[in-house]
Scaffold this motif. Structure first.
Motif, PDB file in Angstrom:
ATOM      1  N   ASP A  13      39.138  54.561 -39.969  1.00 62.19           N
ATOM      2  CA  ASP A  13      40.197  55.239 -39.461  1.00 62.19           C
ATOM      3  C   ASP A  13      40.648  55.212 -38.024  1.00 62.19           C
ATOM      4  O   ASP A  13      42.063  55.137 -37.732  1.00 62.19           O
ATOM      5  CB  ASP A  13      39.664  56.803 -39.628  1.00 62.19           C
TER       6      ASP A  13
ATOM      7  N   THR B 259      48.357  54.140 -46.578  1.00 66.00           N
ATOM      8  CA  THR B 259      47.345  55.187 -45.686  1.00 66.00           C
ATOM      9  C   THR B 259      47.659  56.508 -46.363  1.00 66.00           C
ATOM     10  O   THR B 259      46.653  57.222 -45.857  1.00 66.00           O
ATOM     11  CB  THR B 259      47.726  55.050 -44.361  1.00 66.00           C
TER      12      THR B 259
ATOM     13  N   SER C  41      46.849  57.908 -48.894  1.00 68.75           N
ATOM     14  CA  SER C  41      45.946  58.337 -49.543  1.00 68.75           C
ATOM     15  C   SER C  41      44.463  58.207 -48.976  1.00 68.75           C
ATOM     16  O   SER C  41      43.178  58.294 -49.505  1.00 68.75           O
ATOM     17  CB  SER C  41      45.458  57.265 -50.997  1.00 68.75           C
ATOM     18  N   ASP C  42      44.550  58.070 -47.503  1.00 67.55           N
ATOM     19  CA  ASP C  42      43.329  58.075 -46.740  1.00 67.55           C
ATOM     20  C   ASP C  42      42.621  59.551 -46.701  1.00 67.55           C
ATOM     21  O   ASP C  42      43.470  60.548 -46.833  1.00 67.55           O
ATOM     22  CB  ASP C  42      43.608  57.811 -45.499  1.00 67.55           C
ATOM     23  N   SER C  43      41.385  59.462 -46.572  1.00 66.37           N
ATOM     24  CA  SER C  43      40.566  60.777 -46.602  1.00 66.37           C
ATOM     25  C   SER C  43      40.854  61.708 -45.269  1.00 66.37           C
ATOM     26  O   SER C  43      40.428  62.509 -45.123  1.00 66.37           O
ATOM     27  CB  SER C  43      39.277  60.618 -46.946  1.00 66.37           C
ATOM     28  N   ASN C  44      41.040  60.802 -44.044  1.00 68.53           N
ATOM     29  CA  ASN C  44      41.470  61.439 -42.713  1.00 68.53           C
ATOM     30  C   ASN C  44      42.541  61.997 -42.695  1.00 68.53           C
ATOM     31  O   ASN C  44      43.482  61.404 -42.726  1.00 68.53           O
ATOM     32  CB  ASN C  44      41.196  60.333 -41.868  1.00 68.53           C
ATOM     33  N   ASP C  45      42.817  63.254 -42.339  1.00 65.33           N
ATOM     34  CA  ASP C  45      43.919  64.010 -42.541  1.00 65.33           C
ATOM     35  C   ASP C  45      44.815  63.521 -41.169  1.00 65.33           C
ATOM     36  O   ASP C  45      45.913  63.312 -41.051  1.00 65.33           O
ATOM     37  CB  ASP C  45      43.768  65.668 -41.893  1.00 65.33           C
TER      38      ASP C  45
ATOM     39  N   ASP D 293      47.823  57.702 -58.777  1.00 63.76           N
ATOM     40  CA  ASP D 293      46.530  58.485 -58.205  1.00 63.76           C
ATOM     41  C   ASP D 293      46.662  59.934 -58.367  1.00 63.76           C
ATOM     42  O   ASP D 293      47.319  60.664 -57.763  1.00 63.76           O
ATOM     43  CB  ASP D 293      46.526  58.234 -56.642  1.00 63.76           C
TER      44      ASP D 293
ATOM     45  N   LYS E  15      44.009  62.204 -58.242  1.00 68.40           N
ATOM     46  CA  LYS E  15      43.466  62.930 -57.407  1.00 68.40           C
ATOM     47  C   LYS E  15      44.494  63.243 -56.059  1.00 68.40           C
ATOM     48  O   LYS E  15      44.338  64.440 -55.541  1.00 68.40           O
ATOM     49  CB  LYS E  15      42.215  62.270 -57.025  1.00 68.40           C
ATOM     50  N   LEU E  16      45.187  61.945 -55.729  1.00 69.23           N
ATOM     51  CA  LEU E  16      46.067  62.485 -54.378  1.00 69.23           C
ATOM     52  C   LEU E  16      47.189  63.341 -54.882  1.00 69.23           C
ATOM     53  O   LEU E  16      47.496  64.161 -53.775  1.00 69.23           O
ATOM     54  CB  LEU E  16      46.666  61.180 -54.023  1.00 69.23           C
TER      55      LEU E  16
ATOM     56  N   LYS F 255      45.406  66.840 -54.603  1.00 72.19           N
ATOM     57  CA  LYS F 255      44.685  67.376 -53.331  1.00 72.19           C
ATOM     58  C   LYS F 255      45.515  67.033 -52.144  1.00 72.19           C
ATOM     59  O   LYS F 255      45.870  67.830 -51.251  1.00 72.19           O
ATOM     60  CB  LYS F 255      43.545  66.656 -53.096  1.00 72.19           C
ATOM     61  N   ARG F 256      46.490  66.221 -52.275  1.00 70.53           N
ATOM     62  CA  ARG F 256      47.457  65.735 -51.012  1.00 70.53           C
ATOM     63  C   ARG F 256      48.825  66.136 -51.168  1.00 70.53           C
ATOM     64  O   ARG F 256      49.802  65.899 -50.128  1.00 70.53           O
ATOM     65  CB  ARG F 256      47.114  64.525 -50.571  1.00 70.53           C
TER      66      ARG F 256
END
Length: 685
Positions: free
Chosen positions: A374, A409, A411-415, A454, A456-457, A460-461
């Motif tokens: 990240d 990016t 879809s990255d887990s880092n906010d 995606d 899940k994306l 969740k996002r």
């Protein structure tokens, strides 16, 4: 015993030199020394040459190993006897000894070292005539399997080094050529031998190795990863000394930066750190010239920013190097304008998209790692934003490469990464021209495609991404553009699902308050006749009236029902009676409606927010004709709760007005009644 014309050496000396016993050969050699000294005192140089020739041909080159040993000892004795006149005979003395360095007999090789030592000790500076051959021979002997030979070679090497440091005419070009040809050897003894020589010459004031650094640098970096700690320490010291000299005298930075960039990719920690230190120092000494290699420097620095995989020293040096390069580039816009930016963009994009094949400014091809930290991604995003702020026109030429990479990016887990990605995408898609708007639309198309691929994306996002995007770009533009894209989407189940997310964002997000205010400026009521309304309801296909919210299971199993967008005729007030703001609100409503109609609950919410109460009532009536689904019921429950929230406070205030809109009352009654009935039915079951 005298030497006659017919006899070069006495028989007893010849017999002694051939003897297998060392002491007897030694005694014979002492006699040779006496004979040569006696001849030189009489100035009989021709006879001396004959003695040397006999020692070479009859002994040193003999097939008998004992004779070869005797010949080498004899040549050494002759050299000692010659003293200051040895220069006259070096061409006869040295070659046979050099040849014996590669003898198959270890003892012969040892005596060759001993003989050469004695010759060199007498000859001193004259030995430099044979420096190339001697250096080559010793480089082989230092890794000899015989310990005695190895020790003898080291002793000879020290003597040659002493001779070189005393000389004022040492051929540095020759030395560098010899070292360069051997510096990639993997043998630790050869490496140690070469580094010791470089270290020695660095310490000699009259010898300047700085111009030759580019020829030695890469080999020294390779030696820096040697398993032997002593060799690594020696090499590190040499490199440190080199860097100090470069700081004082300057150097050919461009030729060396290529070497440094290649070694900065080393998996060996010390090699990588040293390369980064050198790059940082070079930027301090000649930064503007080296900005041409910006892509390569970034390629060296970015992978080192991974905290979990990088040693602290390497990380700190990488950060300082990155900051220094950033300072040099931003110090003058002209520097950036004159840069060839293609390679830099290739490197930057590769470090946010794993597994990308790319080339840096040196032309070397690389493949980005399958996992990128990240920290590295953040650095890349910051660099692209910096470049865009200084040279937007150049960056815009690479939109087709940059925007898809940055979208990934999201879809990255880092906010933090996602937030900065949205900020960058917003900057890249600022709508100043039609081309910018087209870029923005392409970006949203890619975003919709990402959500579609995606799940899940999306789950969740989606809300997080859309809300953040609306912080940087006008929310009306975001929602209207998204609506236009989704209205053309063939997968109506996916469209209905994403509409549910967008509707919830529209109704609840503080960032969309301006869009909600715009929609509230729409005509407060519709003037659709009961007949037209009923006709329009009857015209709705039976399966679309259900307006059931799509569920993920249905999509995954590819069970696509016959859901179609709910299209109901809406009669609005005459445009001539609307002011400019009302016209704009009606336009926004119409654009959103084309997509919101894929989901019944979202359609009702949009109509009630925009004041189209009659149409909301028509939709509620339409869905009441069919069995309601669990997801639609859940949506109605949420809508009821939202109606009690501040977002719909204006709607509740209309209820207390004397002439309350009857369509509004019917809509609210229909929503609440239907929801309560279904809940009660569920409890009975």
């Amino acid at each position: 015993m005298s030497v006659t014309d017919n006899t070069v050496l006495p028989v007893t000396v010849i017999r002694g030199l051939n003897d297998r016993v060392y002491d007897k050969r030694k005694m014979a050699a002492l006699e040779v020394e006496r004979i040569v000294r006696d001849l030189m005192s009489k100035n009989e140089t021709k006879q001396v040459k004959k003695v040397i020739e006999m020692l070479v041909n009859s002994f040193a080159l003999s097939q008998n190993s004992n004779a070869r040993k005797g010949g080498l000892i004899g040549l050494a004795a002759a050299a000692i006897a010659l003293g200051k006149d040895i220069g006259l005979f070096l061409s006869e003395l040295v070659p046979p000894v050099l040849k014996s360095f590669s003898d198959v007999d270890g003892r012969v090789r040892y005596f060759a070292c001993e003989s050469m030592y004695n010759i060199a000790k007498v000859a001193r500076g004259s030995m430099l005539l044979f420096y190339k051959e001697t250096f080559d021979g010793i480089s082989k002997l230092v890794c000899d399997p015989d310990t005695h030979v190895k020790n003898g070679a080291e002793l000879l090497d020290r003597l040659i080094k002493d001779i070189v440091t005393e000389s004022n005419h040492f051929d540095v070009d020759l030395f560098v050529t010899l070292v360069r040809d051997r510096i990639y050897s993997n043998n630790e003894y050869v490496r140690q031998y070469l580094v010791s020589w470089i270290q020695l010459l660095c310490s000699v004031p009259d010898i300047d190795l700085v111009p030759y650094f580019p020829h030695l640098l890469d080999g020294l970096f390779k030696i820096l990863s040697d398993p032997n700690q002593e060799i690594r320490t020696m090499t590190q010291q040499v490199l440190n000394d080199f860097l100090i000299e470069i700081g004082k005298k300057g150097a050919d930075f461009k030729s060396m930066i290529v070497v440094l960039l290649a070694n900065s990719k080393s998996t060996h920690v010390a090699t990588q750190l040293t390369a980064l230190v050198w790059i940082q120092r070079f930027l301090e000494l000649d930064g503007k010239e080296l900005t041409l290699y910006c892509a390569g420097i970034l390629n060296a620095v970015l992978p080192c920013l991974a905290n979990e995989n990088t040693k602290s020293d390497n990380l700190d040096t990488a950060v300082r190097t990155k900051d220094k390069l950033l300072f040099l580039l931003t110090e003058s816009t002209e520097t950036l304008e004159n840069m060839y930016i293609v390679d830099m963009m290739n490197v930057l994009v590769a470090h946010i998209v794993p597994g990308t094949v790319y080339a840096d400014s040196t032309g070397r091809e690389y493949t980005s790692p399958n996992s990128i930290s990240d920290t590295t991604k953040m650095a890349v995003l910051q660099w692209i934003l910096m470049l865009h702020s200084h040279i937007p026109a150049k960056i815009n030429e690479h939109h087709d490469k940059v925007i898809p990479a940055v979208i990934k990016t999201l879809s990255d887990s880092n906010d933090e990464v996602v937030l900065f990605s949205i900020k960058l995408l917003s900057a890249l898609c600022i709508q100043n021209t039609e081309e910018d708007q087209a870029n923005f639309e392409n970006f949203l198309k890619s975003l919709v495609g990402l959500f579609k691929s995606d799940e899940k994306l999306l789950e969740k996002r989606c809300s997080f991404i859309i809300q953040t995007l609306c912080q940087h770009i006008d929310s009306e533009n975001v929602f209207c553009t998204l609506s236009g894209i989704l209205s053309k989407e063939e997968d109506i189940i996916f469209t209905a699902l994403i509409v549910q997310y967008l509707n919830w964002i529209l109704l609840t997000s503080p960032n969309l308050s301006s869009l909600r205010k715009t929609l509230k400026k729409s005509p407060e009521t519709t003037k659709a006749s009961t007949k037209d309304s009923k006709k329009s309801v009857e015209d709705v296909p039976k399966n679309s009236a259900k307006s059931e919210a799509p569920n993920r299971k249905g999509r995954d199993n590819k069970q696509v029902p016959d859901n179609k967008p709910m299209i109901i005729t809406v009669e609005k007030t005459d445009d001539k009676e609307e002011d400019a703001s009302a016209k704009g609100a009606s336009k926004v409503f119409t654009v959103l409606y084309n997509t919101w109609c894929h989901d019944a609950v979202s359609t009702i919410a949009l109509c009630m927010l925009s004041g189209y109460y009659q149409h909301a009532s028509d939709v509620i009536y339409a869905i009441s004709q069919f069995e309601i689904t669990e997801m639609t019921l859940s949506g109605l429950d949420k809508l009821v709760q939202l109606i009690e929230s501040p977002v719909f406070s204006f709607l509740r205030l209309e209820l207390v007005q004397p002439n309350c809109n009857s369509a509004l009352i019917r809509s609210l009654a229909g929503i609440v009644t239907r929801a309560v009935c279904e809940v009660c039915a569920g409890q009975v079951v």
